[in-house]
Write a protein that holds these residues in place. Structure first.
Motif, PDB file in Angstrom:
ATOM      1  N   ALA A   1      30.636  21.465 -26.839  1.00 22.53           N
ATOM      2  CA  ALA A   1      30.783  22.356 -27.997  1.00 22.53           C
ATOM      3  C   ALA A   1      30.599  21.592 -29.302  1.00 22.53           C
ATOM      4  CB  ALA A   1      32.149  23.038 -27.960  1.00 22.53           C
ATOM      5  N   ALA A   2      31.022  20.337 -29.329  1.00 20.34           N
ATOM      6  CA  ALA A   2      30.958  19.525 -30.538  1.00 20.34           C
ATOM      7  C   ALA A   2      29.532  19.312 -31.033  1.00 20.34           C
ATOM      8  CB  ALA A   2      31.613  18.174 -30.287  1.00 20.34           C
ATOM      9  N   LEU A   3      28.562  19.413 -30.139  1.00 18.94           N
ATOM     10  CA  LEU A   3      27.176  19.133 -30.519  1.00 18.94           C
ATOM     11  C   LEU A   3      26.366  20.389 -30.813  1.00 18.94           C
ATOM     12  CD1 LEU A   3      26.425  16.180 -28.067  1.00 18.94           C
ATOM     13  CD2 LEU A   3      27.353  16.121 -30.393  1.00 18.94           C
ATOM     14  N   ARG A   4      26.933  21.552 -30.589  1.00 21.14           N
ATOM     15  CA  ARG A   4      26.207  22.806 -30.855  1.00 21.14           C
ATOM     16  C   ARG A   4      25.865  22.975 -32.327  1.00 21.14           C
ATOM     17  NH1 ARG A   4      30.079  25.845 -27.244  1.00 21.14           N
ATOM     18  NH2 ARG A   4      29.347  25.202 -25.199  1.00 21.14           N
ATOM     19  N   CYS A   5      26.647  22.350 -33.203  1.00 22.97           N
ATOM     20  CA  CYS A   5      26.387  22.462 -34.640  1.00 22.97           C
ATOM     21  C   CYS A   5      25.079  21.785 -35.046  1.00 22.97           C
ATOM     22  CB  CYS A   5      27.553  21.886 -35.440  1.00 22.97           C
ATOM     23  SG  CYS A   5      27.744  20.103 -35.247  1.00 22.97           S
TER      24      CYS A   5
ATOM     25  N   THR B   1      27.390  13.876 -43.435  1.00 22.48           N
ATOM     26  CA  THR B   1      28.711  14.493 -43.290  1.00 22.48           C
ATOM     27  C   THR B   1      28.761  15.369 -42.042  1.00 22.48           C
ATOM     28  OG1 THR B   1      29.087  14.399 -45.671  1.00 22.48           O
ATOM     29  CG2 THR B   1      30.386  16.008 -44.429  1.00 22.48           C
ATOM     30  N   ARG B   2      27.705  16.111 -41.830  1.00 24.67           N
ATOM     31  CA  ARG B   2      27.610  16.990 -40.652  1.00 24.67           C
ATOM     32  C   ARG B   2      27.601  16.181 -39.358  1.00 24.67           C
ATOM     33  NH1 ARG B   2      22.637  21.286 -40.228  1.00 24.67           N
ATOM     34  NH2 ARG B   2      23.151  22.155 -38.198  1.00 24.67           N
ATOM     35  N   LEU B   3      26.839  15.099 -39.339  1.00 23.02           N
ATOM     36  CA  LEU B   3      26.784  14.249 -38.147  1.00 23.02           C
ATOM     37  C   LEU B   3      28.123  13.571 -37.885  1.00 23.02           C
ATOM     38  CD1 LEU B   3      23.280  12.586 -38.591  1.00 23.02           C
ATOM     39  CD2 LEU B   3      23.930  14.279 -36.868  1.00 23.02           C
ATOM     40  N   ASP B   4      28.763  13.082 -38.940  1.00 26.03           N
ATOM     41  CA  ASP B   4      30.056  12.423 -38.750  1.00 26.03           C
ATOM     42  C   ASP B   4      31.086  13.383 -38.162  1.00 26.03           C
ATOM     43  OD1 ASP B   4      29.067  10.005 -39.610  1.00 26.03           O
ATOM     44  OD2 ASP B   4      29.912  10.155 -41.622  1.00 26.03           O
ATOM     45  N   ALA B   5      31.088  14.623 -38.621  1.00 22.44           N
ATOM     46  CA  ALA B   5      32.013  15.620 -38.063  1.00 22.44           C
ATOM     47  C   ALA B   5      31.699  15.877 -36.590  1.00 22.44           C
ATOM     48  CB  ALA B   5      31.942  16.915 -38.866  1.00 22.44           C
ATOM     49  N   ALA B   6      30.422  15.937 -36.247  1.00 20.92           N
ATOM     50  CA  ALA B   6      30.021  16.154 -34.855  1.00 20.92           C
ATOM     51  C   ALA B   6      30.425  14.964 -33.977  1.00 20.92           C
ATOM     52  CB  ALA B   6      28.521  16.398 -34.755  1.00 20.92           C
TER      53      ALA B   6
END
Length: 178
Positions: free
Chosen positions: A70-74, A100-105
């Motif tokens: 689920a963490a990588l669906r973004c 920022t988006r990659l770090d959150a993922a």
């Protein structure tokens, strides 16, 4: 079975250091940010861009070969880069948004992945077309080491330009024990 407890800590450190680098980069005029300084990827911007590329390539490989995180669906709407120096964004704010988006993922992935998955075989094809099979845990460790390697280059570039990014040691985030 692999101990996964260090991966969330590495992910948090990764995010913390990236914030420091992007804050330092934002203080530079655009010409200095893009100035070729003789680094592997030329400039500070080129180095930051490469780090985004590498993380995106690895996360897309993981998502493609081990679906269900689920963490990588973004990241589904992002294309996988085709080279290690492909320009992804025209401006620092755009690159910062992607970072920022990659770090959150990465943080979410490290919270989601299980020891049995990290011990499993992960097959991928490099950007040069070479197929490899490695343990997923070893690949994830490489992702963090790669970040540290190039962030070290970036901090050197900043230092050469008179910009102090501050303390960078992981130890600063390691909690004291009683």
């Amino acid at each position: 079975m692999t101990d996964t407890s260090h991966f969330p800590q590495l992910a948090t450190y990764n995010q913390w250091m990236n914030r420091k680098l992007y804050e330092a980069a934002a203080a530079l005029p655009a010409d200095r940010l893009h100035e070729d300084r003789g680094a592997f990827f030329g400039s500070v911007f080129g180095t930051l861009n490469h780090l985004v590329i590498a993380d995106l390539i690895w996360l897309k490989r993981i998502a493609a070969n081990l679906p269900g995180f689920a963490a990588l669906r973004c990241l589904d709407d992002l294309s996988r880069p085709t080279s290690l120096d492909q320009p992804l964004c025209a401006t620092l704010p755009e690159l910062d948004g992607l970072r920022t988006r990659l770090d959150a993922a990465i943080i979410a992935f490290c919270d989601e992945v299980r020891p049995s998955q990290l011990d499993g075989t992960f097959e991928y094809t490099s950007t040069k077309g070479v197929t490899s099979k490695k343990r997923l845990g070893d690949v994830l460790l490489h992702v963090f080491n790669h970040q540290t390697h190039h962030r070290g280059q970036a901090t050197t570039l900043f230092s050469q330009m008179g910009v102090d990014v501050g303390a960078t040691d992981l130890l600063l985030l390691v909690p004291n024990v009683d």
